[in-house]
Design an enzyme around this catalytic site. Structure first.
Site, PDB file in Angstrom:
ATOM      1  N   ARG A 243       0.877  -1.181   0.000  1.00  0.00           N
ATOM      2  CA  ARG A 243       0.000   0.000   0.000  1.00  0.00           C
ATOM      3  C   ARG A 243       0.903   1.217   0.000  1.00  0.00           C
ATOM      4  O   ARG A 243       1.671   1.422   0.933  1.00  0.00           O
ATOM      5  CB  ARG A 243      -0.914  -0.099   1.223  1.00  0.00           C
ATOM      6  CG  ARG A 243      -1.137   1.139   2.002  1.00  0.00           C
ATOM      7  CD  ARG A 243      -2.254   0.965   2.988  1.00  0.00           C
ATOM      8  NE  ARG A 243      -1.853   0.418   4.284  1.00  0.00           N
ATOM      9  CZ  ARG A 243      -1.087   1.049   5.164  1.00  0.00           C
ATOM     10  NH1 ARG A 243      -0.602   2.233   4.913  1.00  0.00           N
ATOM     11  NH2 ARG A 243      -0.799   0.488   6.311  1.00  0.00           N
ATOM     12  N   HIS A 247      -2.711   4.121   5.616  1.00  0.00           N
ATOM     13  CA  HIS A 247      -3.880   3.241   5.748  1.00  0.00           C
ATOM     14  C   HIS A 247      -5.161   3.952   5.280  1.00  0.00           C
ATOM     15  O   HIS A 247      -5.933   3.430   4.485  1.00  0.00           O
ATOM     16  CB  HIS A 247      -4.003   2.788   7.203  1.00  0.00           C
ATOM     17  CG  HIS A 247      -5.240   2.009   7.493  1.00  0.00           C
ATOM     18  ND1 HIS A 247      -5.409   0.711   7.072  1.00  0.00           N
ATOM     19  CD2 HIS A 247      -6.380   2.349   8.152  1.00  0.00           C
ATOM     20  CE1 HIS A 247      -6.603   0.278   7.463  1.00  0.00           C
ATOM     21  NE2 HIS A 247      -7.201   1.260   8.112  1.00  0.00           N
ATOM     22  N   TYR A 256       5.583   4.634  11.250  1.00  0.00           N
ATOM     23  CA  TYR A 256       5.893   3.202  11.347  1.00  0.00           C
ATOM     24  C   TYR A 256       6.593   2.613  10.121  1.00  0.00           C
ATOM     25  O   TYR A 256       6.900   1.438  10.094  1.00  0.00           O
ATOM     26  CB  TYR A 256       4.627   2.391  11.673  1.00  0.00           C
ATOM     27  CG  TYR A 256       3.481   2.563  10.687  1.00  0.00           C
ATOM     28  CD1 TYR A 256       3.434   1.831   9.499  1.00  0.00           C
ATOM     29  CD2 TYR A 256       2.451   3.457  10.947  1.00  0.00           C
ATOM     30  CE1 TYR A 256       2.392   1.993   8.601  1.00  0.00           C
ATOM     31  CE2 TYR A 256       1.404   3.628  10.053  1.00  0.00           C
ATOM     32  CZ  TYR A 256       1.369   2.886   8.889  1.00  0.00           C
ATOM     33  OH  TYR A 256       0.343   3.042   7.996  1.00  0.00           O
TER      34      TYR A 256
HETATM   35  C1  TPP Z   1     -13.193  -6.903  13.626  1.00  0.00           C
HETATM   36  C2  TPP Z   1     -12.377  -5.631  13.479  1.00  0.00           C
HETATM   37  N1  TPP Z   1     -11.348  -5.386  14.327  1.00  0.00           N
HETATM   38  C3  TPP Z   1     -10.611  -4.250  14.194  1.00  0.00           C
HETATM   39  C4  TPP Z   1     -10.913  -3.331  13.220  1.00  0.00           C
HETATM   40  C5  TPP Z   1     -10.089  -2.038  13.098  1.00  0.00           C
HETATM   41  N2  TPP Z   1      -9.274  -2.069  11.862  1.00  0.00           N
HETATM   42  C6  TPP Z   1      -9.689  -1.438  10.738  1.00  0.00           C
HETATM   43  S1  TPP Z   1      -8.647  -1.638   9.470  1.00  0.00           S
HETATM   44  C7  TPP Z   1      -7.574  -2.567  10.398  1.00  0.00           C
HETATM   45  C8  TPP Z   1      -6.308  -3.135   9.790  1.00  0.00           C
HETATM   46  C9  TPP Z   1      -6.619  -4.074   8.660  1.00  0.00           C
HETATM   47  O1  TPP Z   1      -5.450  -4.456   7.990  1.00  0.00           O
HETATM   48  P1  TPP Z   1      -5.469  -5.453   6.779  1.00  0.00           P
HETATM   49  O2  TPP Z   1      -6.418  -6.584   7.055  1.00  0.00           O
HETATM   50  O3  TPP Z   1      -4.067  -5.845   6.498  1.00  0.00           O
HETATM   51  O4  TPP Z   1      -6.101  -4.645   5.572  1.00  0.00           O
HETATM   52  P2  TPP Z   1      -5.612  -3.300   4.850  1.00  0.00           P
HETATM   53  O5  TPP Z   1      -6.305  -2.161   5.552  1.00  0.00           O
HETATM   54  O6  TPP Z   1      -4.127  -3.242   4.963  1.00  0.00           O
HETATM   55  O7  TPP Z   1      -6.072  -3.394   3.456  1.00  0.00           O
HETATM   56  C10 TPP Z   1      -8.063  -2.699  11.704  1.00  0.00           C
HETATM   57  C11 TPP Z   1      -7.365  -3.443  12.803  1.00  0.00           C
HETATM   58  C12 TPP Z   1     -12.018  -3.619  12.359  1.00  0.00           C
HETATM   59  N3  TPP Z   1     -12.372  -2.812  11.354  1.00  0.00           N
HETATM   60  N4  TPP Z   1     -12.717  -4.782  12.512  1.00  0.00           N
END
Ligand code: TPP
Length: 361
Positions: A243, A247, A256
């Site tokens: 990415r 985020h 980070y």
């Molecule tokens: C069940 C749940 N726990 C925590 C969150 C908070 N949260 C939103 S995005 C994220 C990180 C997700 O990372 P990844 O799965 O690698 O996807 P990316 O955003 O990098 O595409 C978190 C922890 C959430 N949306 N849902």
């Protein structure tokens, strides 16, 4: 797996790469990149509350969508704007969710695209369930669930892969390993050698692919969908990518990760890479590059024009159609909201009447 930064022999399934498919991929990636840039600009102008950029992940999103049939279903997360656009969902509708407007912005049944999922990994269960139902009904439908690397730590992901493998459900779990879950790097997310390695434990097929190579992604998803249709069950594809933006616009990625790391991945840019490959192969020429850029500009110009201020909504809407008999705490919230609305517009009684329950069907 190493992600290549130049056209070279592909480690992943080599592309079927007929020129027509390659050009469709190229066009979708260029348009997707321009859309992403415009959406990011909207957050800076206050026209969008939040936007999770797809920049750097266009090969994953276009390569996967274009490998499916329009009758197949996709289950996107919040990061899949370019996939939605590639599916044919109008640009303005793709952004509805992010400006906090009602519902998901498009008709899921018409586009065979579930609403973008914000809770991590729940979409994997929805995809497995839909695919299994289709299998039982004898419908020729494959479901593809997008998931991030971080979300593979959620229980729902493991339950879905296990269920799909046991049931031989026609599902593709498409993991975009973009190296970070917000600030958590993949090394802190799993001790496994790769995310694709998790598949065999469930009796599913695991495949790792260079996620910055649109042709390789297209080939991997085409093969996974073929296996699914043939009754061979689910495939877990791990697409190695990055990415390039934070985020979301609310995140400060400089806290980070290093500028050097981002620069190294920028050199592997999937859009530039496909362009170079197709120019080298003589599939693309300078005129076609210019024409594609012009159509991307036209789409973003129309989006800037049409993406007006969000329509004003009645705040009571969020409490309607939830319960037949609203529980006491929702009735209390409705009363508070109604009081605030009455105060705001000097009305006497409309909101209070709504709060008494008449509007809460
Ligand atoms: C069940 C749940 N726990 C925590 C969150 C908070 N949260 C939103 S995005 C994220 C990180 C997700 O990372 P990844 O799965 O690698 O996807 P990316 O955003 O990098 O595409 C978190 C922890 C959430 N949306 N849902």
């Amino acid at each position: 797996m190493t992600v290549l930064d130049a056209p070279a022999p592909h480690a992943a399934p080599r592309a079927p790469a007929d020129a027509r498919t390659a050009l469709r991929l190229y066009r979708a990636m260029v348009v997707g990149r321009a859309f992403d840039r415009t959406a990011t600009a909207f957050t800076r102008q206050g026209r969008l509350a939040v936007y999770p950029s797809s920049r750097g992940q266009e090969a994953c999103q276009t390569g996967s969508v274009l490998a499916l049939r329009p009758t197949d279903w996709i289950f996107p997360t919040y990061r899949e704007s370019v996939a939605l656009l590639t599916r044919g969902i109008p640009a303005e509708d793709v952004l509805t969710l992010f400006r906090g407007d009602r519902h998901c912005g498009y008709d899921p049944a018409a586009h065979r695209t579930a609403p973008q999922c914000t809770p991590l990994a729940t979409q994997c269960l929805h995809a497995a369930g839909l695919a299994d139902a289709a299998r039982m009904r004898g419908d020729d439908v494959v479901a593809l669930a997008y998931i991030g690397d971080g979300a593979t730590s959620e229980g729902d992901f493991h339950e879905a892969v296990n269920y799909a493998a046991v049931r031989r459900a026609p599902v593709v779990f498409f993991v975009q390993n973009n190296q970070y879950a917000i600030s958590v790097p993949i090394a802190k997310q799993t001790a496994a050698r790769s995310l694709a390695d998790k598949a065999p434990g469930y009796g599913a097929t695991g495949v790792q692919v260079d996620g910055n190579d649109a042709l390789a992604v297209h080939a991997a998803v085409t093969e996974a969908a073929r296996r699914a249709r043939a009754g061979a069950g689910p495939t877990l594809i791990e697409a190695m990518t990055y990415r390039l933006e934070a985020h979301t616009n609310a995140d400060d990625d400089t806290r980070y990760r290093s500028a050097d790391e981002v620069a190294a991945w920028s050199a592997k840019d999937p859009v530039a890479r496909l362009e170079r490959t197709l120019l080298d192969d003589g599939v693309l020429d300078a005129a076609a590059v210019a024409e594609t850029a012009a159509s991307a500009d036209a789409l973003t110009a129309a989006l800037r024009r049409d993406f007006a201020e969000p329509p004003r909504r009645d705040p009571m809407e969020m409490l309607r159609h939830v319960y037949h008999q609203p529980p006491h705490h929702l009735r209390e919230q409705a009363a508070l909201l109604a009081g605030a609305a009455d105060e705001a517009d000097g009305a006497d009684g409309d909101g209070a009447a709504a709060a008494r329950g008449g509007e809460h069907r």
